[in-house]
Design an enzyme around this catalytic site. Structure first.
Site, mmCIF file in Angstrom:
data_model
loop_
_atom_site.group_PDB
_atom_site.id
_atom_site.type_symbol
_atom_site.label_atom_id
_atom_site.label_comp_id
_atom_site.label_asym_id
_atom_site.label_seq_id
_atom_site.Cartn_x
_atom_site.Cartn_y
_atom_site.Cartn_z
ATOM 1 N N GLY A 213 4.320 2.735 5.471
ATOM 2 C CA GLY A 213 3.685 3.741 6.328
ATOM 3 C C GLY A 213 3.885 5.132 5.758
ATOM 4 O O GLY A 213 4.254 5.287 4.591
ATOM 5 N N ASN A 214 3.614 6.137 6.567
ATOM 6 C CA ASN A 214 3.806 7.520 6.114
ATOM 7 C C ASN A 214 4.183 8.402 7.301
ATOM 8 O O ASN A 214 4.237 7.933 8.433
ATOM 9 C CB ASN A 214 2.549 8.028 5.400
ATOM 10 N N HIS A 215 4.426 9.673 7.024
ATOM 11 C CA HIS A 215 4.984 10.562 8.046
ATOM 12 C C HIS A 215 3.960 11.174 8.996
ATOM 13 O O HIS A 215 4.312 11.989 9.835
ATOM 14 C CB HIS A 215 5.717 11.737 7.374
ATOM 15 N N SER A 216 2.679 10.839 8.850
ATOM 16 C CA SER A 216 1.678 11.529 9.669
ATOM 17 C C SER A 216 1.877 11.237 11.170
ATOM 18 O O SER A 216 1.970 10.089 11.575
ATOM 19 C CB SER A 216 0.279 11.070 9.254
#
Ligand code: CTP
Length: 413
Positions: A213-216
């Site tokens: 995943g990512n930090h958005s």
């Protein structure tokens, strides 16, 4: 603050899941009034709903000792209907009032949230899609069904999301102390425009419990959605793993998890939209073959090798599509010095083919989460055509000013 929530239950197999929905809303301290349709009682009976809600349950307007639909509608802070069957949606669209639930919906002025659930063939039928579109345009909030196993034994889109998820979304519609500030201006330059915004970050499964995943957080996309709705647009938010409490009022929410889900949702919605804003952080790679079972450690095998493959570039695909929207906006989250950020952005603007690329520096406390934003606007050739900074609401308004100008110029042509 205690709110009064009407939980409408349609006559589908997913009716049993509404019991958990009632429990979750009650547990959050709110009063629930359950109104099943007569068909819903074929699945779960009156006694269950009365026990769960602690209130009398009726299905018809003229039942003995019956309920006053106008009074129920007036007292409701929210109506949430789960499952909403194809028949119920058709009746709502037609403005029919042939049972207590549809009569209450017609008399209500509070937000109405529906979670359609049905067989894929019924969901995909043009009549259902058309009803859905009209209801959304009238301000009904729709939680799209998800892909999965259906009661018929088939698998496909049409399954109701889990009731805990619906409860989380429903609770976000109720008044709370943490209201999000609205942008100051209130004009309607986007009236009649249908805008699709993707927001959040995709999750790519490694196994049933792990993902890439990512930090958005989705906040910038949400700010655009909220601002666009305020400016008169009909807004659909394709929401990738966004915390439910952040989701805005007055927009259609289409929840997705992965890049593949997002591509499918955007492709399906494309014929119905004029503007697309790709604010989501889409994973560029995903595990080639996600494990069906949780990966286990063993003494012999120390570190698993996870083979990745590229995900589709949704934005570039939209730019090349024969159904390309009149206005296409992309984002570029870049790291580095100001010069590096701009150079990466310019290369990306030329590669992606969007009408507007919003370039923002991220990392080291910049860009992600509840922080101000600082962006540059690039045109399709990579030329810097402006910039904006301030809160995510300020930046959202500046982006929509540009969108509005692009839409106006395409109309003149
Ligand atoms: N995007 C997309 N599909 C992908 C990856 C990105 O539609 N598979 C979109 C994003 O929503 C954003 C734009 O493309 O609007 C740029 O995303 P970004 O992650 O900055 O760029 P990438 O194309 O992934 O390039 P790189 O990772 O090399 O910077």
């Amino acid at each position: 603050m205690t709110a009064t929530v009407v939980v409408g239950v349609g006559g589908g197999v997913a009716a049993f899941k509404a019991a958990t929905l009632v429990r979750e809303i009650t547990r959050a301290g709110h009063q629930v009034r359950v109104i099943p349709t007569p068909a819903a009682l074929e699945f779960v009976g009156t006694a269950t709903w009365e026990a769960l809600s602690g209130a009398p349950v009726y299905t018809g307007v003229f039942e003995a000792g019956g309920a006053d639909h106008v009074e129920i509608a007036r007292n409701a802070d929210l109506i949430v209907i789960a499952p909403a069957t194809a028949d119920l949606m058709a009746r709502m669209r037609a403005g029919m009032a042939n049972d207590l639930l549809t009569t209450t919906v017609l008399a209500a002025r509070c937000p109405v949230l529906i979670a359609p659930a049905m067989h894929t063939a019924m969901w995909e039928h043009p009549a259902t899609q058309d009803n859905c579109q009209v209801l959304a345009e009238r301000g009904v909030h729709i939680i799209d069904p998800i892909e999965g196993a259906l009661s018929s034994g088939d698998s496909g889109k049409g399954r109701m999301p889990e009731p805990e998820e619906i409860a989380r979304i429903a609770l976000s519609y109720l008044p709370s102390d943490a209201t999000i500030p609205m942008p100051s201006e209130d004009h309607s330059d986007l009236a009649g425009q249908r805008i699709l915004i993707t927001a959040g970050g995709t999750h790519e499964a490694i196994d049933p419990v792990r993902f890439i995943g990512n930090h958005s957080s989705g906040r910038q996309g949400i700010a655009i959605a909220r601002c666009a709705a305020r400016r008169g647009a009909s807004v659909t938010l394709v929401s990738a793993n966004i915390e439910a409490s952040l989701l805005p009022d007055g927009v259609r929410i289409v929840p997705v998890v992965s890049a593949a889900d997002m591509e499918a949702a955007v492709t399906a919605l494309l014929p119905e939209v004029d503007i697309v804003v790709m604010a989501a952080a889409v994973a560029d790679y995903r595990p080639l073959a996600p494990a069906q079972m949780k990966l286990k450690k063993s003494e012999e095998t120390d570190v698993p090798q996870i083979l990745l493959e590229r995900t589709p570039d949704i934005l570039a695909g939209l730019a090349r599509s024969p159904q390309r929207p009149a206005c296409l906006v992309g984002f570029a989250a870049e790291t580095g010095t100001r010069e590096q950020v701009l150079a990466f952005g310019q290369e990306k603007a030329r590669r992606k083919g969007a009408d507007l690329l919003v370039v923002n520096p991220v990392g080291q406390g910049r860009g992600f989460g509840d922080v101000p934003n600082d962006v540059h606007f690039l045109d399709r050739d990579g030329q810097v055509v402006g910039s904006a900074s301030g809160s995510k609401d300020d930046v959202a308004c500046a982006i929509l000013d540009r969108v509005s100008a692009i839409v106006a110029s395409t109309m003149e042509r």
